[in-house]
Structures are given as structure tokens and as C-alpha cells.
Design a protein around this motif. Structure first.
Motif, PDB file in Angstrom:
ATOM      1  N   THR A  29       0.892  -1.382  -0.120  1.00 41.37           N
ATOM      2  CA  THR A  29      -0.100  -0.022   0.043  1.00 41.37           C
ATOM      3  C   THR A  29       0.773   1.157   0.005  1.00 41.37           C
ATOM      4  OG1 THR A  29       0.152   0.098   2.471  1.00 41.37           O
ATOM      5  CG2 THR A  29      -1.956  -1.220   1.186  1.00 41.37           C
ATOM      6  N   GLY A  30       2.064   1.125   0.251  1.00 39.87           N
ATOM      7  CA  GLY A  30       3.205   2.208   0.152  1.00 39.87           C
ATOM      8  C   GLY A  30       3.436   2.701  -1.317  1.00 39.87           C
ATOM      9  N   LEU A  31       4.660   3.738  -1.329  1.00 36.56           N
ATOM     10  CA  LEU A  31       5.135   4.223  -2.630  1.00 36.56           C
ATOM     11  C   LEU A  31       5.878   3.142  -3.306  1.00 36.56           C
ATOM     12  CD1 LEU A  31       4.933   6.883  -4.007  1.00 36.56           C
ATOM     13  CD2 LEU A  31       7.129   7.490  -2.968  1.00 36.56           C
ATOM     14  N   GLN A  32       5.419   3.227  -4.528  1.00 35.37           N
ATOM     15  CA  GLN A  32       5.909   2.211  -5.524  1.00 35.37           C
ATOM     16  C   GLN A  32       6.559   2.814  -6.728  1.00 35.37           C
ATOM     17  OE1 GLN A  32       3.591  -1.226  -6.498  1.00 35.37           O
ATOM     18  NE2 GLN A  32       2.376  -1.102  -4.706  1.00 35.37           N
ATOM     19  N   PHE A  33       7.751   2.228  -7.326  1.00 36.90           N
ATOM     20  CA  PHE A  33       8.650   2.657  -8.569  1.00 36.90           C
ATOM     21  C   PHE A  33       8.661   1.561  -9.482  1.00 36.90           C
ATOM     22  CE2 PHE A  33       9.758   5.546  -5.070  1.00 36.90           C
ATOM     23  CZ  PHE A  33       9.831   6.813  -5.716  1.00 36.90           C
ATOM     24  N   ASP A  37      15.509   0.789 -17.609  1.00 31.14           N
ATOM     25  CA  ASP A  37      16.749   1.362 -18.092  1.00 31.14           C
ATOM     26  C   ASP A  37      16.513   1.252 -19.579  1.00 31.14           C
ATOM     27  OD1 ASP A  37      16.936  -0.996 -19.248  1.00 31.14           O
ATOM     28  OD2 ASP A  37      18.706  -1.800 -17.768  1.00 31.14           O
ATOM     29  N   SER A  38      17.597   2.003 -20.149  1.00 26.36           N
ATOM     30  CA  SER A  38      17.769   2.406 -21.762  1.00 26.36           C
ATOM     31  C   SER A  38      17.352   1.032 -22.779  1.00 26.36           C
ATOM     32  CB  SER A  38      18.892   2.845 -22.105  1.00 26.36           C
ATOM     33  OG  SER A  38      19.994   2.222 -21.912  1.00 26.36           O
ATOM     34  N   GLN A  39      17.639  -0.334 -22.055  1.00 28.84           N
ATOM     35  CA  GLN A  39      17.535  -1.457 -22.661  1.00 28.84           C
ATOM     36  C   GLN A  39      16.273  -2.099 -22.517  1.00 28.84           C
ATOM     37  OE1 GLN A  39      21.056  -3.909 -21.739  1.00 28.84           O
ATOM     38  NE2 GLN A  39      22.549  -2.627 -22.805  1.00 28.84           N
ATOM     39  N   GLY A  40      15.270  -1.271 -21.454  1.00 30.32           N
ATOM     40  CA  GLY A  40      14.056  -1.800 -21.232  1.00 30.32           C
ATOM     41  C   GLY A  40      14.217  -2.812 -20.077  1.00 30.32           C
ATOM     42  N   LYS A  41      15.051  -2.928 -19.341  1.00 29.71           N
ATOM     43  CA  LYS A  41      15.248  -4.059 -18.046  1.00 29.71           C
ATOM     44  C   LYS A  41      14.782  -3.198 -16.827  1.00 29.71           C
ATOM     45  CE  LYS A  41      19.090  -6.468 -19.994  1.00 29.71           C
ATOM     46  NZ  LYS A  41      20.346  -7.115 -19.945  1.00 29.71           N
ATOM     47  N   ALA A  42      14.036  -4.006 -16.007  1.00 31.43           N
ATOM     48  CA  ALA A  42      13.421  -3.266 -14.953  1.00 31.43           C
ATOM     49  C   ALA A  42      14.606  -2.906 -13.931  1.00 31.43           C
ATOM     50  CB  ALA A  42      12.331  -4.303 -14.214  1.00 31.43           C
ATOM     51  N   GLU A  43      14.622  -1.879 -13.388  1.00 24.46           N
ATOM     52  CA  GLU A  43      15.561  -1.401 -12.514  1.00 24.46           C
ATOM     53  C   GLU A  43      14.983  -1.614 -10.993  1.00 24.46           C
ATOM     54  OE1 GLU A  43      16.730   2.759 -13.472  1.00 24.46           O
ATOM     55  OE2 GLU A  43      18.050   2.023 -14.958  1.00 24.46           O
ATOM     56  N   PRO A  44      16.001  -1.816  -9.983  1.00 22.39           N
ATOM     57  CA  PRO A  44      15.499  -1.925  -8.931  1.00 22.39           C
ATOM     58  C   PRO A  44      15.006  -0.555  -8.276  1.00 22.39           C
ATOM     59  CG  PRO A  44      17.961  -1.865  -8.852  1.00 22.39           C
ATOM     60  CD  PRO A  44      17.494  -2.221 -10.326  1.00 22.39           C
TER      61      PRO A  44
END
Length: 379
Positions: A29-33, A37-44
Motif C-alpha cells: 500500500t506504500g509508494l512504488q517505483f 533502463d535504456s534497454q528496457g530492463k526493470a531497475e531496482p
């Protein structure tokens, strides 16, 4: 009879509630990101830093270092006297020798100029006097080409007296700068009269330059005054200088400096989420605490806000930082008052788990809760 229909409605609501509970059981329920990156991979996602007294002390220490280093280069407690430069116009009078006035400069003209009558003369119009040429020299009868660039009025007068002493016994000379045209600074931004300011015999300090420009406008941010000198850029915070006991009048401007007074509208903080009135806030001369930001927006919403999840998102050149405050803890209000926000910070208050559950249920089954309440009322 409508009794079987009402039972069916209740069963539908119960089934929907059970399904939604399973759906939302693992959801945060908190803030989510969700960034890539430039290659379309999910960043932590960026790590969340809890607001504590140790973190507040570290932030204050880190933010205070650059200003002290920059201001030490601008401080000139005892400014030197004005030095004559190229383009200046000198008023020279040799008493009892009016034939040496030259350029229309007579004793009467010098006396009138000393009384302030020449102040109304157009600056672009030719003015009587001796102009310092591009090589820093003036041409005077009997003395020839006299280098005066870099000299004070007293030094230039002594040099001219020495030259004329060969031809005139005990020459009595009055020499002063009639028009200051060699050194200028530029004032821009939130001042009443922006533009060029000529450096004269009065030391051009930062306070003097701002006063000559008519003073600061009500929209000016006294904490964000930039002084640009060549390739260097210095930030001056007048509010902090006064609090530290440093006289802003010791900040000396140099020829060619550009002073920019930024607007308060450029230093805004955005408050969103579960607060009473989400909006953008203007900082008070560069200062706004987390407690003040929440107070000016009406505080956390008592119906939907989660006091455990108050976030501050800050974009830095290196990375995005996320701070979290748990307002339920003892001393949290004191920490919120000590935590200072920065321009462009985003304050976000997350919704409570119950508020999230209610909203998700309303999205999946519009009117389900309303029908359930209506059935209860009819019973």
C-alpha cells in the motif's frame, strides 16, 4: 417476493469481498517505483531511508559545506579605492591656468560638475574631459601621453603634478573621475530595476548593487542569489548569512559579474496523496520543513491517510532518494519540523490499507457496497 434476490446480492458481495481480499493480500500500500533502463530492463527501486535524527544531522552537514567554500572567495572586508580604467572620463583642472583645461573643461565647468549639475547630462552625449584611451592613457598639455590605468585619483594627480612641475611652479591640480565607464556589473531577476550598474568610487558590494537596482521584489528568493564570475557560479543565501552573523556587505563584486535574483516560484515543493488539500507550496526564502508542508496542506486526511507512510521523493544528480517518516512514533513531529525540504521535492502521503481496499472494490464491482448498504437499510 424479493427475498431470494436480496440473498443473492449478499452472496455476491461476500464472494467479491473474499476474492478481493485474496487479490490484495500480497499488494503493498506504500509508494512504488516501476522504472526501466535504456534497454528496457526493470531497475531496482531506490532504497527507502527512514527519517531519523542521525539522518537529519547528516543532511544538514552535507548541505552546509558548499556555501561556506564559495562565499569565502567573495568576501573582501576592506575594499581598495577605485582604480582608473579604460573608457573613464577624467576631470582635470590646473588652477590659475585655464588654458590647460582642454576639451571644454574649465574651472566653472568643474565647479558645476562638482555641485551635481552634470548628473542630468545624457550618458551617450559627448562629455567634456579627458578620456582614458584603449591603452590606458590620457593626453594632457605639457605632460603628453600619461598612463593612468590602474591608478587611484590621488596617484594620477601626483603623477600629473610631477610632469607639470617642469613647466609650472607649484601646480595646483584637481583630478577626479567625472564619468565611470570602465567597470560594470549586471543585475537581473527579481529586482525593481534590472540592468547594468557602473562601478564608481563607492565599493560595489552585493548589497550596494541590489539597492541601486531598486531593491528586491516581494517575489524574490533571498536564499537563491547567484553571482556569476567568469566560469564560476556562486550561490548566496542572505538569510543564512544574517543568521550566522556574517555581514553581506563584505561580498564584493568584480567588473563583469552577473547577479541573478531567482524567484520564489522556482523553489516549489509538491504535496500530493492523502492530504486534505494537495497543492504546490512556495518555500519561504529557501526554507520549508516537512511539518510546515503538511500543515499548509491541511495535514494528513483523517479518512484515508496512513500516518505510517509519509514519503519525500528527492531527485539528485546522482540518484533518486526516498525518505519515509512514521508519524506514529514518539518524536516524529519534532523530526518532521527539523527535516528541511529542497526545491522540487515531492511529499506523498500513502493511503491506508482500508482506503485502498475500498477503492479497489469500487473499481471491480461498482455499486456493490452501495447495494449492500441499501439492503441493510431496507431490512
Amino acid at each position: 417476493m424479493n427475498f431470494p434476490i436480496e440473498i443473492l446480492r449478499w452472496r455476491l458481495v461476500a464472494a467479491a469481498t473474499a476474492f478481493l481480499s485474496l487479490l490484495l493480500g500480497g499488494c503493498a500500500t506504500g509508494l512504488q517505483f516501476n522504472s526501466q533502463d535504456s534497454q528496457g530492463k526493470a531497475e531496482p527501486p531506490p532504497p527507502t531511508e527512514m527519517i531519523t535524527e542521525q539522518l537529519i544531522a547528516a543532511e544538514k552537514q552535507a548541505s552546509g559545506r558548499p556555501a561556506e567554500q564559495d562565499l569565502s572567495r567573495l568576501m573582501v572586508p576592506n575594499p581598495p579605492p577605485y582604480a582608473i580604467g579604460r573608457g573613464d572620463i577624467l576631470s582635470i583642472v590646473v588652477w590659475d591656468h585655464p588654458e590647460l583645461a582642454g576639451g571644454g573643461m574649465t574651472a566653472a565647468t568643474a565647479a558645476a560638475d562638482a555641485s551635481g549639475m552634470s548628473a542630468s547630462v545624457n550618458a551617450n552625449a559627448p562629455q567634456p574631459g579627458f578620456v582614458v584611451d584603449h591603452l590606458g592613457r590620457i593626453q594632457f598639455p605639457f605632460a603628453g601621453l600619461l598612463p593612468v590605468e590602474g591608478l587611484t585619483e590621488e596617484a594620477a594627480r601626483a603623477l600629473l603634478t610631477q610632469k607639470l612641475a617642469r613647466y609650472i611652479a607649484n601646480p595646483n591640480i584637481t583630478l577626479r573621475v567625472q564619468s565611470y565607464r570602465s567597470k560594470r556589473v549586471y543585475i537581473d531577476g527579481e529586482v525593481k530595476q534590472p540592468g547594468l550598474q557602473a562601478i564608481n568610487d563607492i565599493p560595489m558590494t552585493l548589497v550596494e548593487a541590489l539597492n541601486r537596482a531598486g531593491g528586491l521584489l516581494p517575489t524574490a528568493d533571498q536564499s537563491r542569489i547567484a553571482v556569476e564570475r567568469g566560469d564560476a557560479r556562486y550561490r548566496v543565501n542572505l538569510r543564512d548569512l544574517v543568521q550566522k552573523g556574517i555581514n553581506p556587505g563584505n561580498i564584493m563584486l568584480a567588473p563583469g559579474d552577473v547577479v541573478r535574483v531567482h524567484s520564489r516560484d522556482e523553489s516549489k515543493v509538491f504535496v500530493s496523496g492523502e492530504v486534505v488539500t494537495p497543492r504546490a507550496l512556495t518555500m519561504h526564502d529557501g526554507r520549508l520543513t516537512l511539518n510546515e508542508a503538511l500543515g499548509e496542506t491541511g495535514g494528513i486526511s483523517p479518512l484515508s491517510g496512513d500516518a505510517r507512510q509519509i514519503y519525500v521523493v528527492r531527485k539528485t544528480p546522482e540518484r533518486t532518494r526516498v525518505f519515509q517518516l512514521d508519524a506514529r512514533l514518539a518524536g516524529s513531529l519534532a523530526m518532521a519540523e527539523s527535516f528541511e525540504l529542497r526545491p522540487k521535492d515531492v511529499v506523498y502521503v500513502a493511503a491506508s490499507p482500508l482506503a485502498n481496499w475500498n477503492r479497489q472494490l469500487s473499481l471491480l464491482f461498482p455499486g456493490a457496497l452501495t447495494n449492500a448498504v441499501g439492503v441493510t437499510n431496507r431490512q
